[in-house]
Design a protein around this motif. Structure first.
Motif, PDB file in Angstrom:
ATOM      1  N   ASN A  31       0.929  -1.127   0.285  1.00  0.00           N
ATOM      2  CA  ASN A  31       0.184   0.187   0.535  1.00  0.00           C
ATOM      3  C   ASN A  31       1.009   1.279   0.103  1.00  0.00           C
ATOM      4  OD1 ASN A  31      -2.255  -1.263   0.033  1.00  0.00           O
ATOM      5  ND2 ASN A  31      -2.656  -1.372   2.005  1.00  0.00           N
ATOM      6  N   ARG A  34       2.116   1.868  -3.438  1.00  0.00           N
ATOM      7  CA  ARG A  34       1.359   2.280  -4.495  1.00  0.00           C
ATOM      8  C   ARG A  34       0.605   3.699  -4.241  1.00  0.00           C
ATOM      9  NH1 ARG A  34      -3.879   3.251  -3.499  1.00  0.00           N
ATOM     10  NH2 ARG A  34      -3.762   1.725  -1.090  1.00  0.00           N
ATOM     11  N   ARG A  35       0.828   4.322  -2.945  1.00  0.00           N
ATOM     12  CA  ARG A  35       0.666   5.959  -3.245  1.00  0.00           C
ATOM     13  C   ARG A  35       1.515   6.335  -3.253  1.00  0.00           C
ATOM     14  NH1 ARG A  35      -0.959   5.869   2.936  1.00  0.00           N
ATOM     15  NH2 ARG A  35      -1.246   3.554   2.976  1.00  0.00           N
ATOM     16  N   ASN A  36       2.970   6.107  -2.581  1.00  0.00           N
ATOM     17  CA  ASN A  36       4.272   6.727  -3.820  1.00  0.00           C
ATOM     18  C   ASN A  36       3.984   6.883  -4.854  1.00  0.00           C
ATOM     19  OD1 ASN A  36       5.076   7.390  -0.855  1.00  0.00           O
ATOM     20  ND2 ASN A  36       6.613   6.053  -1.002  1.00  0.00           N
ATOM     21  N   GLU A  37       4.155   6.084  -5.686  1.00  0.00           N
ATOM     22  CA  GLU A  37       4.052   6.257  -7.212  1.00  0.00           C
ATOM     23  C   GLU A  37       2.441   6.732  -7.511  1.00  0.00           C
ATOM     24  OE1 GLU A  37       4.671   5.514 -11.083  1.00  0.00           O
ATOM     25  OE2 GLU A  37       5.782   4.425  -9.470  1.00  0.00           O
ATOM     26  N   GLU A  38       1.250   6.755  -7.144  1.00  0.00           N
ATOM     27  CA  GLU A  38       0.052   7.828  -7.149  1.00  0.00           C
ATOM     28  C   GLU A  38       0.751   9.174  -6.755  1.00  0.00           C
ATOM     29  OE1 GLU A  38      -3.007   6.670  -5.549  1.00  0.00           O
ATOM     30  OE2 GLU A  38      -3.172   5.113  -6.507  1.00  0.00           O
ATOM     31  N   HIS A  39       1.507   9.490  -6.022  1.00  0.00           N
ATOM     32  CA  HIS A  39       2.053  10.799  -5.837  1.00  0.00           C
ATOM     33  C   HIS A  39       3.077  11.189  -6.803  1.00  0.00           C
ATOM     34  CE1 HIS A  39       2.961  13.895  -3.412  1.00  0.00           C
ATOM     35  NE2 HIS A  39       4.298  13.635  -3.543  1.00  0.00           N
ATOM     36  N   SER A  41       3.155  10.461 -10.221  1.00  0.00           N
ATOM     37  CA  SER A  41       2.395   9.812 -11.211  1.00  0.00           C
ATOM     38  C   SER A  41       1.699  11.571 -11.227  1.00  0.00           C
ATOM     39  CB  SER A  41       1.601   9.146 -11.415  1.00  0.00           C
ATOM     40  OG  SER A  41       0.887   8.875 -10.514  1.00  0.00           O
ATOM     41  N   LYS A  42       1.611  12.163  -9.812  1.00  0.00           N
ATOM     42  CA  LYS A  42       0.501  13.024 -10.328  1.00  0.00           C
ATOM     43  C   LYS A  42       1.716  14.366 -10.200  1.00  0.00           C
ATOM     44  CE  LYS A  42      -3.609  11.658  -7.710  1.00  0.00           C
ATOM     45  NZ  LYS A  42      -4.306  11.561  -6.250  1.00  0.00           N
TER      46      LYS A  42
END
Length: 73
Positions: A31, A34-39, A41-42
């Protein structure tokens, strides 16, 4: 800490507690990744180059006076 308390109370043994902890730890790490990757990409999307496009206004009929009303008189 909660798992160790369960061991003290006799709800399960050390091996079961360690297994439960490993399962939780693996899910937690997934998790976080995943959150780091989403951040990331933003942040990449914000840094993307966006050209500035300005709307050009045309003045065609505003400069010419209205002559249609005076022709009939």
């Amino acid at each position: 800490m909660h798992l160790l308390r369960g061991v003290k109370l006799g709800l399960f043994d050390d091996a079961t507690a360690m297994t439960k902890f490993q399962v939780w730890h693996n899910e937690h790490e997934a998790n976080v990744a995943r959150r780091n990757e989403e951040h990331r990409s933003k942040q990449r999307a914000k840094k993307a180059y966006v050209p500035v496009v300005k709307k050009v206004e045309t003045k065609t009929e505003e400069a010419a006076p209205a002559v249609e009303g005076n022709e009939e008189a």
